[in-house]
Write an enzyme that holds these catalytic residues in place. Structure first.
Site, PDB file in Angstrom:
ATOM      1  N   ASP A 125      25.275  17.196  -9.395  1.00 24.57           N
ATOM      2  CA  ASP A 125      25.251  17.348 -10.842  1.00 24.57           C
ATOM      3  C   ASP A 125      26.027  16.160 -11.425  1.00 24.57           C
ATOM      4  O   ASP A 125      27.184  15.943 -11.067  1.00 24.57           O
ATOM      5  CB  ASP A 125      25.932  18.665 -11.231  1.00 24.57           C
ATOM      6  CG  ASP A 125      25.879  18.955 -12.721  1.00 24.57           C
ATOM      7  OD1 ASP A 125      25.763  18.002 -13.516  1.00 24.57           O
ATOM      8  OD2 ASP A 125      25.972  20.135 -13.084  1.00 24.57           O
ATOM      9  N   ASP A 159      19.183  10.691  -8.640  1.00 19.78           N
ATOM     10  CA  ASP A 159      18.076  10.384  -9.551  1.00 19.78           C
ATOM     11  C   ASP A 159      18.606  10.125 -10.961  1.00 19.78           C
ATOM     12  O   ASP A 159      17.848   9.781 -11.855  1.00 19.78           O
ATOM     13  CB  ASP A 159      17.100  11.566  -9.594  1.00 19.78           C
ATOM     14  CG  ASP A 159      17.761  12.792 -10.201  1.00 19.78           C
ATOM     15  OD1 ASP A 159      18.694  13.309  -9.559  1.00 19.78           O
ATOM     16  OD2 ASP A 159      17.368  13.219 -11.296  1.00 19.78           O
TER      17      ASP A 159
END
Length: 252
Positions: A125, A159
């Site tokens: 995260d 990502d």
């Protein structure tokens, strides 16, 4: 879904390759395995590699297959996800990979100075609103120095454009040694069997056209770290936040 999670939690208690320290075993005290993972769990003196935020454990299991001469520990707090990796390792008789259910903030309670040779951080995260929770931020880098061997490397695979840019700034601000950095891993032509391991979430990002970013760096002799004096653009922040919310909802 709730019944399945409960069943997995119950099974986790019995899996021989899963360790779930109780809060009272690690809060402000050392766990009995601290400094003894090689001797008592793996029963060898091979280098130990951590995957922090291992999710379903694809990287921990994949690395264990590729490198029998190393030991691997997948770290996460979400047991229902970790169950997948633990089961896969047992079914495939991968004895050099185990799993530890713990908050990353408590790692110094379970690992001794220089006990760890390498760290992988795969698709964490990005914690765009909370710098203290970013796994490549100054707070966590200071924590890693307490158990990472001198010269030990840290890998980030993500990502997230935000986390990639932020980590690059952390490296520059603290003058850390950066070995590899690419914004588009699979377009860079890097023939690396390790980097080719794809997690469940990575496959999802790739199918949606997201570029995978990769950084490998080391802390060397740096013990104190500064946060970069750079602000993330609001438009980019909200754009990525919306993207994260959409994907989190899709994966519940």
């Amino acid at each position: 879904m709730a019944k399945k999670k409960l069943a997995r939690f119950a099974e986790m208690e019995k899996l021989e390759n899963v360790f779930q320290p109780r809060h009272e075993e690690i809060f402000r005290k050392d766990h009995p395995l601290k400094g003894k993972w090689g001797k008592e769990i793996f029963r060898n003196d091979h280098p130990i590699v951590l995957e922090i935020g291992c999710g379903k454990g694809e990287y921990t299991v994949g690395l264990g297959k590729l490198y029998p001469e190393k030991n691997f520990i997948g770290i996460d707090i979400k047991g229902a996800r970790m169950w997948h990796g633990a089961k896969a390792a047992l079914e495939q008789n991968i004895t050099n990979a185990v799993f530890l259910r713990i908050y990353a903030e408590m790692l110094t309670s379970v690992f001794a100075p220089e006990e760890i040779s390498e760290i992988w951080i795969t698709f964490p995260d990005p914690q765009m609103a909370k710098a203290r929770k970013r796994l490549t931020g100054s707070r966590f880098l200071s924590l890693y120095t307490q158990f990472l061997k001198p010269g030990g490397v840290i890998h980030l695979k993500t990502d997230s454009p935000f986390l990639y840019a932020y980590t690059s700034e952390v490296i520059q601000t603290n003058r850390l040694k950066c070995h590899v950095r690419t914004e588009d891993l699979y377009a860079a032509g890097m023939e690396d069997k390790i980097l080719g391991i794809k997690t469940f979430y990575e496959q999802q990002w790739l199918s949606r056209g997201k570029q995978i970013k990769y950084i490998r760096f080391s802390l060397d002799d740096v013990n104190t770290f500064e946060e970069p004096d750079t602000e993330f653009e609001k438009d980019d922040y909200h754009s990525e936040a919306r993207y994260m919310n959409i994907n989190q909802a899709a994966n519940r």
